[in-house]
Design an enzyme around this catalytic site. Structure first.
Site, PDB file in Angstrom:
ATOM      1  N   LYS A   3      51.617  19.860  27.715  1.00 24.98           N
ATOM      2  CA  LYS A   3      51.501  21.343  27.204  1.00 24.98           C
ATOM      3  C   LYS A   3      51.967  20.738  25.847  1.00 24.98           C
ATOM      4  CE  LYS A   3      51.555  26.031  28.225  1.00 24.98           C
ATOM      5  NZ  LYS A   3      50.849  26.298  28.396  1.00 24.98           N
ATOM      6  N   SER A  34      42.912  34.478  28.276  1.00 24.57           N
ATOM      7  CA  SER A  34      43.546  35.212  28.962  1.00 24.57           C
ATOM      8  C   SER A  34      44.601  35.500  27.497  1.00 24.57           C
ATOM      9  CB  SER A  34      44.935  34.770  29.410  1.00 24.57           C
ATOM     10  OG  SER A  34      45.641  33.939  29.088  1.00 24.57           O
ATOM     11  N   GLY A  35      44.182  34.866  26.707  1.00 22.28           N
ATOM     12  CA  GLY A  35      45.330  35.357  25.546  1.00 22.28           C
ATOM     13  C   GLY A  35      46.462  34.576  25.680  1.00 22.28           C
ATOM     14  N   GLU A  48      64.016   7.542  30.132  1.00 19.90           N
ATOM     15  CA  GLU A  48      62.871   8.875  29.555  1.00 19.90           C
ATOM     16  C   GLU A  48      63.667   9.590  29.441  1.00 19.90           C
ATOM     17  OE1 GLU A  48      63.832   7.455  32.512  1.00 19.90           O
ATOM     18  OE2 GLU A  48      62.949   8.249  34.358  1.00 19.90           O
ATOM     19  N   CYS A  61      64.833   2.211  38.102  1.00 23.25           N
ATOM     20  CA  CYS A  61      65.260   3.223  39.203  1.00 23.25           C
ATOM     21  C   CYS A  61      64.876   2.765  40.649  1.00 23.25           C
ATOM     22  CB  CYS A  61      65.829   4.346  39.314  1.00 23.25           C
ATOM     23  SG  CYS A  61      66.803   5.189  40.106  1.00 23.25           S
ATOM     24  N   TYR A  62      64.566   3.427  41.153  1.00 20.90           N
ATOM     25  CA  TYR A  62      63.428   3.121  42.586  1.00 20.90           C
ATOM     26  C   TYR A  62      62.731   2.180  42.284  1.00 20.90           C
ATOM     27  CZ  TYR A  62      61.422   3.535  46.922  1.00 20.90           C
ATOM     28  OH  TYR A  62      60.756   3.145  48.132  1.00 20.90           O
ATOM     29  N   SER A 116      44.170  28.764  27.871  1.00 18.48           N
ATOM     30  CA  SER A 116      42.564  29.432  28.069  1.00 18.48           C
ATOM     31  C   SER A 116      42.603  28.628  26.481  1.00 18.48           C
ATOM     32  CB  SER A 116      42.859  30.848  28.418  1.00 18.48           C
ATOM     33  OG  SER A 116      43.507  31.419  27.938  1.00 18.48           O
TER      34      SER A 116
END
Ligand code: XMP
Length: 515
Positions: free
Chosen positions: A371, A223-224, A171, A83-84, A228
């Site tokens: 993630k 923190s669970g 993508e 694109c760009y 972490s």
């Protein structure tokens, strides 16, 4: 990451830049996102296998448009402009970019010529377009390799120099053959071998953590949450009981959560676990407080104080570890150096006498992972699914799901109702489909009838949202029969609730949490 191939993704401010990087990683090729403004020396120091220029909102015709040193085209490293990125490539190499007669947005049928970029692709398929400007003349040495009804240059190439560019977005999933195209760029054009694997990451990380920590001790605030927990498991694999984890139980966790964290990190990963039971302390501090921002501030402050107290007791720790992940690194724009301690990891703003202890510095073993990669690492290390797939949970916990003053009775209501909701979502296969779901205890009472008795009890709300980034969210269309089961069970099993409502607001205008 040492010893593996790398693709550099240059960020020109496009909304899909992270998505490009995730797609590449999914194809087992390591990549990093860098700002478009990095110096040529830094670019070359990466020794990358290929470069990708992302999309972006600017026009290359603007005087101050994001650009790149044209020397990049002379490095004999394959380039893919998106694109760009395509318009910039054309512009810098002497082609022409002009404003299109019509802004092209949405699904378009593109025709593909023969090109290494289009290997194993049909002659035409659907692509996703989102642009106002377009290439109207390709630079010398380039040819058009794809057209659509409105766009004579949907893609171009200079095969000899291995420079390719596409006007559409490979993508996004709307582009039917997008993955094949990216795969072709990586494997056919850049010569990638697919050496980025979970096991590689674990082995490399273990080695570098050991090297850095030596005989030292590391403190991690547990923190669970997913990040972490995975950081703890990885550090444990590297340094065993030289890892000390502090878990502050503020009393606002969900049902059985504290027990589960304790079980996993004593039995499966026997780290040095310090649990701070601060339930009474938090409730005391919050007595009489009804305003949400004040609640949040008190909880944040007490959390840091508890963590700091625990850290002061520990003699040997010289490193502080955090579960920072790659989106935090990219978004904060601090691609270099260590990020500040993040407030949502609940250890923000530690007092100086505590930070002074960490003479070894900060460890962020997950800072290069997305993630989904963090989850894969967690699974590979043997963390249970309940932790690896845990839905996001705010630092202040159930406290911000109780409108008005927090009391033990109200905590009981919200905790039990949340447990029922989670159970029913799991039974009905919604737990992985819905990104976040919970109950909220409102401060409204309504009249009801139970048996022959008139009741005046609380209204409880159910919230369920789907989202990809939590910046925006849609309310989830939960099947009526599931809502019915949840409602019946909560009314029957949780005292002091006589009405359930379902939150049908998206974000914006609402937020995910009620406070
Ligand atoms: P909102 O309510 O802002 O929530 O739409 C977006 C996401 O952030 C979570 N959230 C928090 N997470 N500390 C956190 O770690 C917090 O104080 C906090 N407040 C909201 C929320 O659960 C949702 O996933």
């Amino acid at each position: 990451m040492k010893g593996i191939q790398k693709i550099l993704v240059f960020d020109f401010g496009g909304q899909y830049t992270q998505l490009i990087a995730r797609r590449i990683r999914e194809m087992h090729v390591y990549c990093e996102v860098v700002p478009y403004s990095v110096s040529m020396d830094e670019i070359l120091s990466h020794n990358a296998q290929g470069y990708i220029f992302s999309g972006g909102p600017a026009s290359v015709l603007d005087a101050d448009a994001p650009s790149i040193n044209p020397r990049i085209f002379e490095q004999n490293v394959p380039i893919l402009g998106i694109c760009y990125g395509m318009q910039l490539t054309a512009h810098l190499l002497g082609g022409t970019v002009e404003k299109a007669a019509h802004r092209e947005y949405g699904k378009v049928t593109a025709h593909f010529n023969v090109s290494p970029l289009f290997k194993n692709m049909p002659k035409e398929s659907i692509v996703w377009m989102s642009h106002t400007f377009q290439v109207t003349k390709v630079p010398e040495g380039f040819v058009s390799i794809s057209t659509s009804q409105n766009c004579p240059f949907c893609a171009m190439q200079n095969e000899e120099k291995k420079i390719y560019a596409v006007q559409f977005h490979p993508e996004v999933t709307h582009t039917q053959m997008g993955n094949t195209l990216l795969h072709n760029f990586l494997y056919e054009i850049c010569g990638c071998v697919g050496d980025w694997t979970t096991q590689y990451f674990i082995d490399q990380s273990v080695e570098s953590i050991r090297e850095r920590v030596g005989d030292g001790h590391v403190l991690l605030g547990l923190s669970g949450g997913v990040d972490s927990s995975v950081a703890a498991a990885l550090l444990y694999k590297a340094i065993g009981n030289h890892l000390v984890c502090v878990y502050v139980d503020h009393g606002f966790m969900r049902k059985n959560e504290t027990e589960e964290v304790r079980d996993v990190f004593t039995r499966v990963f026997p780290v040095n676990l310090v649990t701070v039971d601060a339930k009474k302390r938090f409730l005391n501090e919050l007595r009489g407080i009804t305003y949400s921002e004040e609640k949040r501030k008190i909880i944040g402050k007490e959390f840091v104080a508890c963590f700091a107290d625990a850290a002061r007791q520990l003699q040997d720790v010289t490193f502080l570890a955090q579960g920072t992940i790659y989106p935090d690194v990219i978004e904060s724009g601090s691609n270099k150096g260590s990020a500040v301690i993040k407030s949502h990891h609940n250890v923000g703003g530690l007092p100086k006498d505590v930070t002074d202890k960490f003479t070894g510095g900060i460890l962020e073993p997950l800072r290069m992972l997305f993630k989904d990669e963090v989850r894969e690492v967690g699974t590979a290390l043997g963390l249970p699914n309940s932790l690896v797939w845990r839905q996001p949970f705010p630092g202040p916990g159930l406290a911000i799901r109780i409108m008005g003053e927090i009391t033990e009775d109200k905590l009981f209501i919200v905790r039990e109702s949340d447990a029922i909701l989670r159970e029913e979502f799991a039974v009905n296969g919604l737990d992985r489909k819905v990104n976040q779901y919970f109950t909220v205890l409102t401060n409204t009472q309504t009249v009801g009838v139970m048996g022959d008795e008139r009741t005046l009890e609380n209204v409880l709300a159910v919230r369920a949202v789907s989202t990809s980034d939590f910046m925006t969210a849609d309310w989830y269309k939960v099947p009526y029969d599931v809502l019915e089961k949840v409602s019946t069970r909560i009314i029957n099993e949780v005292p002091h609730v006589n009405r359930i409502v379902y939150d049908i607001t998206s974000k914006p205008p609402a937020t995910v949490e009620w406070e």
